[in-house]
Structure formats: structure tokens, C-alpha cells
Design a protein around this motif. Structure first.
Motif, PDB file in Angstrom:
ATOM      1  N   UNK A 188      43.750  39.006  41.017  1.00  0.00           N
ATOM      2  CA  UNK A 188      43.038  39.507  39.851  1.00  0.00           C
ATOM      3  C   UNK A 188      43.244  38.573  38.670  1.00  0.00           C
ATOM      4  N   UNK A 204      49.425  45.386  46.680  1.00  0.00           N
ATOM      5  CA  UNK A 204      49.081  45.537  45.271  1.00  0.00           C
ATOM      6  C   UNK A 204      49.492  44.301  44.482  1.00  0.00           C
ATOM      7  N   UNK A 249      47.134  41.900  42.343  1.00  0.00           N
ATOM      8  CA  UNK A 249      47.346  41.588  40.938  1.00  0.00           C
ATOM      9  C   UNK A 249      47.273  40.088  40.709  1.00  0.00           C
ATOM     10  N   UNK A 264      43.390  44.815  31.672  1.00  0.00           N
ATOM     11  CA  UNK A 264      43.477  43.684  32.572  1.00  0.00           C
ATOM     12  C   UNK A 264      43.763  44.270  33.946  1.00  0.00           C
ATOM     13  N   UNK A 265      43.257  43.614  34.949  1.00  0.00           N
ATOM     14  CA  UNK A 265      43.434  44.132  36.293  1.00  0.00           C
ATOM     15  C   UNK A 265      44.905  44.210  36.652  1.00  0.00           C
ATOM     16  N   UNK A 266      45.642  43.286  36.105  1.00  0.00           N
ATOM     17  CA  UNK A 266      47.062  43.271  36.399  1.00  0.00           C
ATOM     18  C   UNK A 266      47.695  44.592  35.983  1.00  0.00           C
ATOM     19  N   UNK A 267      47.285  45.073  34.839  1.00  0.00           N
ATOM     20  CA  UNK A 267      47.799  46.352  34.396  1.00  0.00           C
ATOM     21  C   UNK A 267      47.217  47.475  35.238  1.00  0.00           C
ATOM     22  N   UNK A 310      36.039  40.296  41.818  1.00  0.00           N
ATOM     23  CA  UNK A 310      36.783  40.308  43.069  1.00  0.00           C
ATOM     24  C   UNK A 310      36.159  41.360  43.977  1.00  0.00           C
ATOM     25  N   UNK A 311      35.557  40.891  45.054  1.00  0.00           N
ATOM     26  CA  UNK A 311      34.864  41.819  45.949  1.00  0.00           C
ATOM     27  C   UNK A 311      35.780  42.225  47.092  1.00  0.00           C
ATOM     28  N   UNK A 350      46.132  47.644  38.224  1.00  0.00           N
ATOM     29  CA  UNK A 350      46.670  47.771  39.575  1.00  0.00           C
ATOM     30  C   UNK A 350      48.119  48.235  39.555  1.00  0.00           C
ATOM     31  N   UNK A 394      26.222  41.179  33.589  1.00  0.00           N
ATOM     32  CA  UNK A 394      24.901  40.686  33.975  1.00  0.00           C
ATOM     33  C   UNK A 394      24.912  40.001  35.321  1.00  0.00           C
ATOM     34  N   UNK A 395      26.010  39.326  35.604  1.00  0.00           N
ATOM     35  CA  UNK A 395      26.052  38.535  36.824  1.00  0.00           C
ATOM     36  C   UNK A 395      26.491  39.309  38.057  1.00  0.00           C
ATOM     37  N   UNK A 396      26.864  40.553  37.868  1.00  0.00           N
ATOM     38  CA  UNK A 396      27.416  41.319  38.983  1.00  0.00           C
ATOM     39  C   UNK A 396      26.327  41.700  39.984  1.00  0.00           C
ATOM     40  N   UNK A 443      28.239  38.485  30.228  1.00  0.00           N
ATOM     41  CA  UNK A 443      28.040  37.652  31.416  1.00  0.00           C
ATOM     42  C   UNK A 443      28.573  38.338  32.668  1.00  0.00           C
ATOM     43  N   UNK A 444      29.743  38.916  32.540  1.00  0.00           N
ATOM     44  CA  UNK A 444      30.362  39.569  33.688  1.00  0.00           C
ATOM     45  C   UNK A 444      29.472  40.676  34.232  1.00  0.00           C
ATOM     46  N   UNK A 483      40.192  36.774  36.827  1.00  0.00           N
ATOM     47  CA  UNK A 483      40.044  37.036  35.400  1.00  0.00           C
ATOM     48  C   UNK A 483      39.905  35.738  34.630  1.00  0.00           C
ATOM     49  N   UNK A 510      37.643  41.410  29.802  1.00  0.00           N
ATOM     50  CA  UNK A 510      38.718  41.091  28.882  1.00  0.00           C
ATOM     51  C   UNK A 510      38.255  40.719  27.516  1.00  0.00           C
ATOM     52  N   UNK A 533      20.493  39.693  38.658  1.00  0.00           N
ATOM     53  CA  UNK A 533      21.731  39.018  39.067  1.00  0.00           C
ATOM     54  C   UNK A 533      21.581  38.322  40.418  1.00  0.00           C
ATOM     55  N   UNK A 582      33.219  45.729  44.129  1.00  0.00           N
ATOM     56  CA  UNK A 582      33.379  44.551  43.272  1.00  0.00           C
ATOM     57  C   UNK A 582      34.128  44.926  42.007  1.00  0.00           C
ATOM     58  N   UNK A 583      35.311  44.389  41.908  1.00  0.00           N
ATOM     59  CA  UNK A 583      36.137  44.706  40.746  1.00  0.00           C
ATOM     60  C   UNK A 583      35.837  43.717  39.638  1.00  0.00           C
ATOM     61  N   UNK A 584      35.499  44.251  38.500  1.00  0.00           N
ATOM     62  CA  UNK A 584      35.060  43.394  37.399  1.00  0.00           C
ATOM     63  C   UNK A 584      36.044  43.436  36.241  1.00  0.00           C
ATOM     64  N   UNK A 585      36.689  42.327  35.995  1.00  0.00           N
ATOM     65  CA  UNK A 585      37.624  42.267  34.878  1.00  0.00           C
ATOM     66  C   UNK A 585      36.828  42.210  33.575  1.00  0.00           C
TER      67      UNK A 585
END
Lengths: 353, 353
Positions: A94, A87, A91, B76-79, A104-105, B81, B120-122, B117-118, A98, B110, A56, B105-108
Motif C-alpha cells: 500500500x 496484513x 501495508x 493512508x492505507x497503512x493506517x 491496488x487491485x 490496514x 477518475x482513473x479507477x 486523478x485517482x 500510494x 492522500x 477510465x 481495487x483499493x484506492x489510496x
DNA sequence: TTGTATGCGTTATCAA
DNA sequence: TTGATAACGCATACAA
């Protein structure tokens, strides 16, 4: 299986299969650039060798994109994640990341000198700074990085967008609301004016000097409205607390409500503090709003207590920040003023009840 | 000033100052390795040239460390959080990364195929996966990366640590609590058993087949306790809702409480649902706990409603996960069972009230 | 369809 | 104290 030895890279696989590195790269990243058969062979060998997939970081370096947005908090994350407004912002951001398929770091920004390292080491495509005090050392580092950057709420960075509501007008509306109800004896509870906060009465100078722009402005909005109604601000008691908690609000309210003459309306800078004021009113047997009107700010938890407050579009603010950073377009260089709304609920009523 | 032209790198500065690239690198990263004077000169030129500082990605590549931990959410991050339990976890992990001076690093995760990809790229030094269903495609990718990885709550990944409470025992304790109070007519409300959830009655087979291990086990815990008390589980109504919200809990409770004979105790898999049950009880004029006992799970928002619930040490779980990943030591390869606690409050009481 | 060569920007090693 | 060189692992223009 593959524990020892050198790390498995594209080259390892290329050597083993007898093709070039480029071909192996294609097998992973551009499947249509080589024959199905060769690709299958390559993937098979990669599997056998325990290849972890294209690295990566190396990929990021080559592609010049990090696949992530950085978010800088001034508070400890523990606090930030406990705050409804933060928060909401999170959101919103996020949602933006998304949509863009990036990460999101979250970057903690704490003690003394780790700031520089934290910001310098962040592998991101852009920064969002949230609620940082004027002159915070991390700001300098962010700007130095030369990446797209936006600020939320504060501070204003010359040449960069600042997203937030018109704090001055919003606070003014809130204050004018209670003034319009006939209140003349106001009390104010504030927090977050200084990085090193205090508990106690805050004189006008202290109110004006804090490094947090948004908070400062919010208070200035209260003041302007009060003075507009002919009230001498120097006579308005302003109590400052360290933490933005319901309990702090309660304690501050007790200080305020012990004064003679007792304030008939209390303005706060957050909903949490305002909820604490309601608690104090209950402690003292004061009826709200007959004996005391209470105003919050942010509409985060306000509905719970039937609080009158300013509603900030927090998710929208976060989303806007994220989208701006990810748009790839040049950023606006000024404020992006988002709409707010004065929400009147049962915690405010006519004075002299 | 420096807008056009090639990008400013260490080499640019080296050429300008007339030193080598390495020396410039030292000026930034190992100040003690060169004379104060030369360093000052280098920094000065760097400033003039608008150098952004050592590139974070290149540095990461070279140093083989990303300075971040990856956190994978299925929702989903929205949920996520918006969910108190997730937030608690986040706070715990945040504490760990703060201590280590790295980012989170927060990874969504979905839709369909972006997963690979998400992951692998992190650019991260390790992964924490949280509440992923068995067989989720992202899991495969995470394992392929070969980085340290831990799971929280679910799923169990062979060879990797799984951090969480003993769901079976905890649910069992909760159920035995109400059984011990004499309740025999139980009702259950569940959610999150399937990625594609449904609203309606869930038969035993559906309860047993869901891909979310922790949820499955929680329900199995209820069942085992009930059967241990001689109750035929097939006769216990289990209602499934799509979203973990108070409103869903309320609606489900109405379904449950409309049955004849009416359940005298309702077990849920989250506190939010349980709060909804309280709402439904109020709607129907049922007294809690005299007419109805209610049990939640997680102790996230439970205190508000005086709910009896299982307290999970969410911050502790998150912190443990973070520390484990950052420790640099080999990871344990099994479950790390964290303590839970049955918290008895006013929402449960003797049957036959 | 596949291979060659080069560069992305940095840091570590080792020699001067 | 400083410099030359070699990785780090990958992707892409270009040639074959």
C-alpha cells in the motif's frame, strides 16, 4: 436531465459546443493546450450534459497503463486479511502504490476454474503473487499476461524476482537457538504445507512433498539444524494442522505434549500457532520456559506472548515488491533476499529446567 | 522469440493463421463458436507467437465492465490496514467480490490534488466510499463518474445508500448503560472528529463542527443520553487525540483522570482508545470497574480487555456494500441501518465502588 | 489555438 | 462455422 438517450462522451460535448473531439479531450487532459475561455465553455457544457469525465477504461486502453497493481492471494481474502503477516505485506505494498498514485487491485483466487478469468480480466500494470503453491494454475496465467511480476515468499518463478527471507537459514537459526539451550526432545507444529491440509502427524515424506516452497523450506531448516546437532529427524514428532489459528496451535500442542518422553521445546511455523502452544502449556500447568520452550515465526503477534520468534520485515517486503513493479525498470531475475532477525524473548530457556 | 516487432494481438494471430480477427476472438472467449480443430490451431499459433491473451483493458472497454469494485479510504492505507474495524469491513467486501468473481481495487486518497486523478482513473464498476469527511473532493469525483456508489459509515451522499449502524442510538445505549449504573461524573475521549486532528480538550462547538458525520453523531449520542439524565454536557470533559491508538487513549485517560473530581466512567469512540484507558487505570492503581468504568466502541479488540462496547457488524456491513454494488439492481437511495449490540463486559460496573 | 485522421485491441452484429 | 464491419471512448501526431 440526461437520463435517457445515448451515453455522453467527448463527441457529444464536441457536437454541442461545435468543436472537435480532440479539443474537448484537451479541455480535460491538457488544459494548457487551449484558450481559457473555450475550456470554460466546454466544461460548462460538459457539466450541463452530465458528462462523467473521460472514461477510465478507454483512457487506459489508449495510454496503455492501468494505474493499478494486482495482488494475488491464494487464501480466501477473509483469511488473508485476518493474518497479521499478510496484513503487514499489504501495508507495505500500500505504501508503494500510494507513493506512485496508483491503486491496488486485490484478486481473490478461489475455486476451481475461475482463476484464469480472474487473472485475464485484471486491468493492472503488474502482478504480485503471494504465497502460491507450486503449479497453481493462476501462475501460468500471470506469466502469459507478460506484465511485470514478482513473487513474495513463494513460489519461485524462473526469470522473475522472488522476495522473501532466507527461510532455510532463519528456521535453522531458530532451531539452533533452542538446541544451543540444550534441548534435545523437539516437537514441531506446522500448517499450510498443502493446499488441502490435514490434521495429524506428518511423516518426513509429507513434510518434503508439500507444494508451498517457503513452508517446506522452513521445515527443512528445522530439520537441517536438528540433524546438525545429531538428532534423528525421523524421531521428531511433527504435527500438522489445517488452520493457522491459536486454537489449532493449542490442540496440536496437546497432542505433542501428551507424548512420552514429552518434548521440551516446540517449534512452530507461525506465531499464532506458538501462542496456542502457550495456551496448552497453561492448560497443563507447564511453566514456560522452565518446563517448555516455544518458538514462533514471523514476529507478527509474538510480542504479546513474549515469544521467541523470527522477525520478518513484512512491510519492507511488500514495499519492495510494489516499488519493483512500479519502477518501470527491468526486474531482477532472481531472489531478493531480505534480512530477518531471531528475536529471543521469554518463551525459550535452558533445557532441563 | 517474439521480443521485438509489434505487439501481438488478435490480428497478428488472425493474419498468421489466415482467419479473421473475430474467429481468433472466439477461440479465446467463445470456444463453442468454432470447430475444435480450428480452435486448437489458433491456440497453438497464439502460443508460438507469445500472445498474452485478450487484452484486459480492451476487453473491459468493449464489454463495458471493469471486473472490479473500488474502495476509497480517507486514511493512508497503512493506517487503514492496521485498524481492526477497517479490516473487518474489508473482509466483508472481500467476501462479496469473491462471490462475484471480481477484484477489489483499493484506492489510496492522500495529499492535496491527486484525488481527482485517482478517482477518475479507477477502472471499476462501482465505488464504495468509507469514512470520508463531508465535502471531501474525492466525493465529487465519485459522483461525477456516475457509477453505482455506496457509502459506509459516512458521509451521507444524497441519493445514494449509506450503510452503517444508528450511531446516535448506539452511543446513547452505551452512555445510558453507565448512567444506569449510577455514574454521573463522565469523561469522554474522542478522535477522528477532524481530518486535521488535535490533542487537547474539545469544547462543545468543536464537537459539533467536525466533518466526520459518524463520529460527530456518536458524540451527540453520548451527549443526548447524558442530558437525558440531567447532566450538563458543558461540564463533561471531552479530550481529543490525534491518533486512534492504545497509547493515545492512555495519555488522554491520564489527562481525564487527573481532574477533580475524578470521572468515574470514561466513554470513548473506539476500542483501542478504551484499552488505553485500562492501561492508564492500571498505571494509577485504579480498579476497573470498582473505581472506574470504561466503555469502548466497535467491539474490534474489545474482548481482549473485557471491555464493554458496542458491537458493529463490520463484515456484514462490508458484504452488504459489496453486494449492493454488484447486484446490478438500482440502489436504494437512503440509509441502510444495520443492527448493533451493546456488549456488557467486566469494564463497567456500579458507580461508587 | 484548434481540427483531422488514425489507432489502441477487443467483441457484437449480421451476413455468408 | 466463419468473415466483414462497426462500434467501445479516448488521445495524439500532424496539419491548418
Amino acid at each position: 436531465m440526461s437520463g435517457r438517450g445515448k451515453r455522453v462522451t467527448l463527441q457529444t460535448i464536441a457536437d454541442r459546443v461545435g468543436v472537435s473531439r480532440a479539443t474537448v479531450s484537451y479541455a480535460f487532459s491538457r488544459p494548457d493546450q487551449l484558450s481559457e475561455k473555450l475550456r470554460a465553455e466546454i466544461l460548462k457544457v460538459a457539466g450541463e450534459l452530465g458528462y462523467a469525465g473521460p472514461d477510465a477504461t478507454a483512457r487506459s486502453l489508449r495510454l496503455r497503463r492501468a494505474g493499478a497493481l494486482g495482488l494475488l492471494f491464494t487464501e480466501t481474502l477473509n483469511y488473508a486479511f485476518g493474518d497479521p503477516y499478510s496484513i503487514g505485506l499489504l501495508q507495505g505494498m500500500a505504501a508503494a502504490v500510494e507513493d506512485a498514485g496508483v491503486g491496488l487491485l486485490i484478486l481473490p483466487l478461489l475455486t476451481g476454474d475461475g482463476h484464469a478469468e480472474t487473472v485475464r480480466g485484471a486491468v493492472v500494470d503488474g502482478f504480485c503473487v503471494y504465497s502460491l503453491p507450486d503449479g497453481h494454475p493462476a501462475l501460468e496465467e500471470v506469466l502469459r499476461r507478460g506484465l511485470p511480476a514478482v513473487a513474495v515468499d513463494e513460489p519461485y518463478l524462473p526469470g522473475y524476482p522472488l522476495i522473501g527471507i532466507d527461510e532455510m537459514a532463519a528456521a535453522g537459526d531458530a532451531a539452533r537457538h533452542v538446541l544451543g539451550l540444550g534441548h534435545r526432545r523437539l516437537g514441531v507444529i506446522i500448517t499450510g504445507l498443502y493446499h488441502q491440509a490435514r490434521t495429524g502427524w506428518a511423516d518426513v515424506e509429507r513434510q518434503e512433498r508439500g507444494p508451498f516452497q517457503a513452508r517446506r523450506t522452513r521445515i527443512a531448516g528445522y530439520r537441517a539444524a536438528a540433524e546438525g546437532a545429531g538428532i534423528d529427524w525421523a524421531g521428531v514428532p511433527v504435527y500438522e494442522v489445517v488452520r493457522n489459528t491459536r486454537e489449532s496451535g493449542r490442540e496440536a500442542a496437546h497432542e505433542l505434549l501428551r507424548r512420552e518422553p514429552r518434548p521440551t521445546a516446540v517449534l512452530t511455523v507461525t506465531d499464532r500457532l506458538a501462542l496456542g502452544v502457550l495456551d496448552a502449556a497453561a492448560d497443563l500447568g507447564l511453566r514456560v520456559p522452565e518446563d517448555l520452550s516455544v518458538v514462533g515465526f514471523s514476529d507478527s503477534e509474538a510480542a504479546q506472548g513474549g515469544l521467541t520468534t523470527i522477525r520478518q520485515p513484512k512491510e519492507e517486503i511488500g514495499k519492495t515488491a510494489g516499488r519493483l513493479l512500479l519502477s518501470g525498470r527491468p526486474l531482477p531475475e532472481e531472489r531478493l533476499v531480505m534480512p530477518y532477525e531471531l528475536v529471543v524473548r521469554a518463551s525459550t530457556g535452558p533445557a532441563g529446567g
